[in-house]
Design a protein around this motif. Structure first.
Motif, short mmCIF file in Angstrom:
data_model
loop_
_atom_site.label_atom_id
_atom_site.label_comp_id
_atom_site.label_asym_id
_atom_site.label_seq_id
_atom_site.Cartn_x
_atom_site.Cartn_y
_atom_site.Cartn_z
N ASP A 116 0.86 -1.18 0.00
CA ASP A 116 0.00 0.00 0.00
C ASP A 116 0.90 1.24 0.00
O ASP A 116 1.73 1.40 0.90
N PRO A 117 0.75 2.13 -0.98
CA PRO A 117 1.63 3.30 -1.06
C PRO A 117 1.49 4.27 0.09
O PRO A 117 2.36 5.11 0.31
N THR A 118 0.42 4.17 0.86
CA THR A 118 0.22 5.10 1.98
C THR A 118 0.87 4.61 3.27
O THR A 118 0.98 5.38 4.22
N LEU A 119 1.29 3.35 3.31
CA LEU A 119 1.95 2.82 4.51
C LEU A 119 3.33 3.42 4.66
O LEU A 119 3.99 3.73 3.66
N THR A 120 3.79 3.53 5.89
CA THR A 120 5.18 3.91 6.10
C THR A 120 6.05 2.68 5.88
O THR A 120 5.56 1.53 5.88
N VAL A 121 7.34 2.91 5.71
CA VAL A 121 8.28 1.80 5.55
C VAL A 121 8.18 0.86 6.75
O VAL A 121 8.13 -0.35 6.61
N ALA A 122 8.10 1.43 7.95
CA ALA A 122 7.99 0.61 9.17
C ALA A 122 6.68 -0.17 9.19
O ALA A 122 6.66 -1.38 9.48
N ALA A 123 5.56 0.47 8.86
CA ALA A 123 4.26 -0.19 8.89
C ALA A 123 4.16 -1.29 7.83
O ALA A 123 3.44 -2.27 8.01
N ALA A 124 4.91 -1.14 6.73
CA ALA A 124 4.93 -2.16 5.69
C ALA A 124 5.78 -3.36 6.09
O ALA A 124 5.80 -4.36 5.40
N GLY A 125 6.49 -3.23 7.21
CA GLY A 125 7.30 -4.34 7.70
C GLY A 125 8.66 -4.46 7.04
O GLY A 125 9.32 -5.48 7.16
N LEU A 126 9.11 -3.40 6.37
CA LEU A 126 10.41 -3.44 5.71
C LEU A 126 11.51 -3.21 6.73
O LEU A 126 11.43 -2.31 7.56
N THR A 127 12.53 -4.05 6.66
CA THR A 127 13.66 -3.93 7.56
C THR A 127 14.95 -3.92 6.76
O THR A 127 14.95 -4.17 5.55
#
Length: 85
Positions: free
Chosen positions: A61-72
């Motif tokens: 979802d383009p509105t998610l933050t990097v953290a909320a998207a689960g990217l590490t």
């Protein structure tokens, strides 16, 4: 609340011949990540408005933050054109 930290990600832009290492903030949105990837590849690939970011075969979802998207750190993301979804 998520801390604002830098996260290195491996990015692959559809049509590009090189992988990219980009730095984004945990508070950046996925849409901002897409813009960073396009900017990094602009010498080889023309930017497009019809793109999305994919991680582990799932469209983010383009509105998610990097953290909320689960990217590490050092996760692989792909920038894909809409027509090739």
């Amino acid at each position: 609340m998520t801390r604002d930290e830098l996260v290195p990600l491996y990015g692959f832009v559809q049509g590009d011949t090189l992988g990219l290492l980009v730095l984004v903030r945990t508070t950046d949105t996925v849409a901002q990540l897409a813009a960073v990837l396009q900017e990094a590849a602009t010498m080889r690939i023309a930017p497009s408005a019809d793109v999305f970011v994919r991680h582990r075969h799932a469209r983010l979802d383009p509105t998610l933050t990097v953290a909320a998207a689960g990217l590490t750190a050092l996760d692989r993301v792909e920038l894909v054109r809409e027509a090739n979804a």
